[in-house]
Design an enzyme around this catalytic site. Structure first.
Site, PDB file in Angstrom:
ATOM      1  N   GLU A 263       0.816  -1.220   0.000  1.00  0.00           N
ATOM      2  CA  GLU A 263       0.000   0.000   0.000  1.00  0.00           C
ATOM      3  C   GLU A 263       0.851   1.273   0.000  1.00  0.00           C
ATOM      4  OE1 GLU A 263      -2.809  -0.618   3.258  1.00  0.00           O
ATOM      5  OE2 GLU A 263      -4.110  -1.735   1.900  1.00  0.00           O
ATOM      6  N   ASP A 344      -8.510  -8.888   4.487  1.00  0.00           N
ATOM      7  CA  ASP A 344      -8.278  -7.711   5.315  1.00  0.00           C
ATOM      8  C   ASP A 344      -9.345  -7.525   6.393  1.00  0.00           C
ATOM      9  OD1 ASP A 344      -7.271  -5.389   6.260  1.00  0.00           O
ATOM     10  OD2 ASP A 344      -7.880  -4.122   4.585  1.00  0.00           O
ATOM     11  N   GLU A 372     -12.799  -1.733  12.176  1.00  0.00           N
ATOM     12  CA  GLU A 372     -12.767  -1.051  10.880  1.00  0.00           C
ATOM     13  C   GLU A 372     -13.896  -1.512   9.966  1.00  0.00           C
ATOM     14  OE1 GLU A 372      -9.075  -1.526   8.730  1.00  0.00           O
ATOM     15  OE2 GLU A 372      -9.858  -0.567   6.924  1.00  0.00           O
TER      16      GLU A 372
HETATM   17  C1  GCV Z   1      -2.680   0.690   8.443  1.00  0.00           C
HETATM   18  C2  GCV Z   1      -6.171  -1.902   5.456  1.00  0.00           C
HETATM   19  C3  GCV Z   1      -6.618  -0.660   6.171  1.00  0.00           C
HETATM   20  C4  GCV Z   1      -5.476   0.336   6.286  1.00  0.00           C
HETATM   21  C5  GCV Z   1      -4.316  -0.345   7.017  1.00  0.00           C
HETATM   22  C6  GCV Z   1      -3.919  -1.586   6.223  1.00  0.00           C
HETATM   23  C7  GCV Z   1      -2.821  -2.352   6.921  1.00  0.00           C
HETATM   24  O1  GCV Z   1      -5.897  -1.630   4.120  1.00  0.00           O
HETATM   25  O2  GCV Z   1      -7.720  -0.102   5.528  1.00  0.00           O
HETATM   26  O3  GCV Z   1      -5.918   1.442   7.008  1.00  0.00           O
HETATM   27  O4  GCV Z   1      -3.212   0.517   7.149  1.00  0.00           O
HETATM   28  O5  GCV Z   1      -5.045  -2.427   6.099  1.00  0.00           O
HETATM   29  O6  GCV Z   1      -3.158  -3.236   7.685  1.00  0.00           O
HETATM   30  O7  GCV Z   1      -1.659  -2.060   6.706  1.00  0.00           O
END
Ligand code: GCV
Length: 636
Positions: A263, A344, A372
């Site tokens: 990411e 996720d 989340e």
């Molecule tokens: C900290 C998902 C979440 C992100 C998070 C990522 C991760 O994509 O939406 O906010 O980033 O996981 O665990 O690195």
């Protein structure tokens, strides 16, 4: 009249005194100031155990004993009123256990005279905070960071951090990663490291070690090296020097957590180096820095990697594709940290096949306490049943540790929703003993947090136990996944597609609804994600007839007219599940609103009540949006 007034005054006082904001969490012990505590030794940790017992234990005396013949871990033995442990920390955990056992419980009274030994299943029981240095929290729903941000607050929050330490110690958590995995390079600059030192000093007596998330390109971002290539000597040297600085300030520093080449984060892949090259360089640097301190540092390297070397492959397969070839190539103090599911933190996922495939490198599981994808701090969703499910699939004995993405912020009740505190509590209890049932933890938490009234505990335990499945039903039943609104991941967006976003962020990529059916074909005829599982599980998931129905659309593209086990068609079943989810939120709210009020203080009752009302509305929105959208593909 005078009498009446003073009665009124006393009643008002009593009401104010019982005003409740939830800040005390599950630690609502009444001072007894009675016990005499005998110890052979004193230390900061033993003193805390002693003080807690002296203040709260409702008995005449307690003995704390160290015994070096016991197993070398954080465990303890309780025999009557004697607590024995190999380590000082064990005495602290034993003290909290003794206090917990002595709670007057109408549900399962635990005689204090019993003798038993308790040892943690995992050496590493960590919280991961996704806190940014500006005080915001990624996926935080309970206010700003208790560690970072506002300078003025930082000076005042020593008391808060002590309370945080105590709460964690009371459930056995022994480590904390203080900052977001999307880490700022500034984290490792000297002024921030001094802050880390200050926090570590507060946490240490409670047996909590600090860890930091690091940005892999830190030296380059700080303009102290020209590259971040892990095989470049100047880079390795920089990290060694930094590690030395850290260990000078914090001799028991736990180590680093790393999100690399994921990411948008930098990583060794930027220089065509492997994850092992990156992790090993950091492991060596930490080892060199810790020399002479007696600390054995670790590097927790995250397997949450997609869109890198295996871009284009089914996203849920990419972690195994990336890490399997490197299994065995890591230093002994590198641990791979993997999310419970391969995608996720969805409301329901199968377990991640990384836990089947990585056999030579230590593994730890990453769970998400912050909700989340489960209604954030607005929905009552108890997560322990989900984690219980995970530990049935992944043998805890295969893991070195667990980390939970924290749901803690500056809000007075720490977690936003009063019932989200249960998820923090349950994480800690399962990190100590993953064989505990979600139900027994719910009972324990309700009793400690609200009241031991049997009617209340029975009713709310049942609702808590049902809540996760209800959430799955109104959000993503039958194995659907990732159909959330973009970015904030709160409401539904099943038609979500943005051409400028990676395809793996788009809901349509995941449900693949069309006129023929719905679901992602990951069977051996599809992307063969099933092939990454151990053979007996692969066979089970691969066959549409044996695949558990609650994961059906995760693994198969299924015709709308497909007959489910109960004889209904898939489309009928989907409608049934969405409706069930909504009905549950109505039922749960109704019970809380009409029947639980008498057992709960006004403030907490009200704060939960309006959130449940909101949850009900949200559930209806999920159902209506999803059924309308999916219905548009179904021939009536
Ligand atoms: C900290 C998902 C979440 C992100 C998070 C990522 C991760 O994509 O939406 O906010 O980033 O996981 O665990 O690195």
């Amino acid at each position: 009249m005078k009498k009446l007034l003073s009665l009124l005054f006393i009643t008002c006082l009593a009401l104010t005194a019982s005003a409740e904001d939830g800040h005390q969490l599950w630690l609502r012990l009444q001072p007894a100031n009675k016990a005499k505590v005998t110890t052979e030794k004193t230390s900061a940790t033993i003193n805390i155990a002693k003080q807690e017992l002296e203040k709260y234990y409702n008995g005449e005396q307690v003995t704390l004993k160290l015994d070096n013949t016991m197993a070398d871990d954080d465990g303890y033995r309780i025999s009557g009123t004697t607590i024995t442990a190999r380590r000082e920390a064990g005495l602290l955990y034993g003290a909290y256990a003794l206090l917990r056992n002595a709670q007057p419980s109408a549900i399962s009274p635990q005689p204090s005279a019993i003798a038993y030994e308790s040892h943690p299943a995992f050496e590493l029981r960590l919280l991961n905070h996704w806190d940014n240095l500006d005080g915001t929290i990624e996926r935080g729903y309970a206010g700003k960071s208790i560690f970072w941000g506002n300078e003025e607050l930082r000076l005042k929050n020593e008391e808060l951090i002590t309370e945080y330490a105590r709460a964690n110690a009371s459930i056995g958590i022994n480590g904390t990663v203080l900052n977001n995995v999307n880490a700022s390079p500034k984290m490792l600059t000297t002024p921030y490291l001094k802050e880390v030192q200050r926090i570590a000093n507060i946490l240490r007596p409670y047996n909590i070690r600090v860890y930091l998330s690091i940005n892999f390109a830190t030296p380059m971002a700080l303009k102290e090296t020209k590259t971040a290539d892990p095989l470049d000597k100047t880079v390795a040297k920089w990290w060694q020097k930094k590690a030395k600085e850290i260990y000078k300030l914090i001799p028991d520093f736990g180590g680093f957590l790393v999100k690399a080449n994921s990411e948008g984060q930098p990583g060794p892949g930027d220089y065509k180096r492997s994850h092992a090259d990156g992790a090993n360089m950091l492991a060596d640097a930490l080892n060199a820095g810790a020399k002479g301190t007696g600390t054995q540092p670790i590097v927790m390297w995250r397997c949450f990697v997609y869109g890198a070397n295996h871009k284009g492959e089914d996203r849920v397969k990419q972690a195994v594709s990336e890490f399997k070839p490197l299994d065995g190539a890591f230093r002994p103090n590198v641990i791979l940290q993997t999310k419970n599911g391969p995608l996720d933190f969805q409301p329901r996922e199968p377990y991640s096949p990384v836990f089947d495939q990585i056999t030579k490198t230590p593994n730890m599981a990453e769970l998400q306490i912050t909700q989340e994808y489960l209604g954030q701090s607005r929905h009552l969703v108890y997560l322990a049943p989900m984690w219980e499910e995970f530990f049935k699939d992944v043998n805890p004995q295969k893991l070195k540790g667990v980390a939970g993405v924290a749901n803690i912020g500056l809000e007075r009740n720490w977690c936003g929703h009063h019932f989200s505190q249960a998820n923090w509590y349950a994480f800690g209890r399962l990190a100590w003993n993953p064989l505990m049932t979600a139900e027994s933890i719910a009972k324990e938490w309700l009793l400690l947090t609200f009241t031991g009234n049997p009617q209340f505990v029975r009713t709310m335990t049942q609702l808590m136990m049902e809540s996760r499945e209800a959430c799955v039903n109104y959000m993503m039943p039958l194995g659907l996944h990732h159909i959330f609104k973009f970015d904030h991941h709160y409401g539904p967006e099943p038609n979500g597609f943005k051409a400028n976003y990676p395809l793996e962020w788009c809901p349509v990529y995941y449900h693949k609804a069309d006129k023929n059916g719905i679901g992602f074909d990951r069977s051996s005829k599809g992307t063969d994600a099933v092939g990454q599982y151990r053979p007996e599980v692969a066979r089970l998931y691969d066959n549409i007839k044996t695949c558990p129905e609650n994961l059906l659309l995760w693994f198969h593209h299924v015709p709308w007219t497909y007959r489910m086990k109960d004889g209904s068609t898939l489309w009928e079943s989907l409608q049934y599940h969405y409706n069930e989810g909504v009905l549950w939120t109505e039922h749960a709210h109704n019970i809380w609103h009409n029947k639980m009020r008498q057992y709960v203080d006004k403030q907490r009752w009200q704060e939960v009540d309006w959130r449940m009302e909101h949850q009900e509305k949200n559930a209806r929105e999920w159902r209506d949006v999803c059924l309308k959208y999916f219905g548009s593909f179904v021939e009536q």
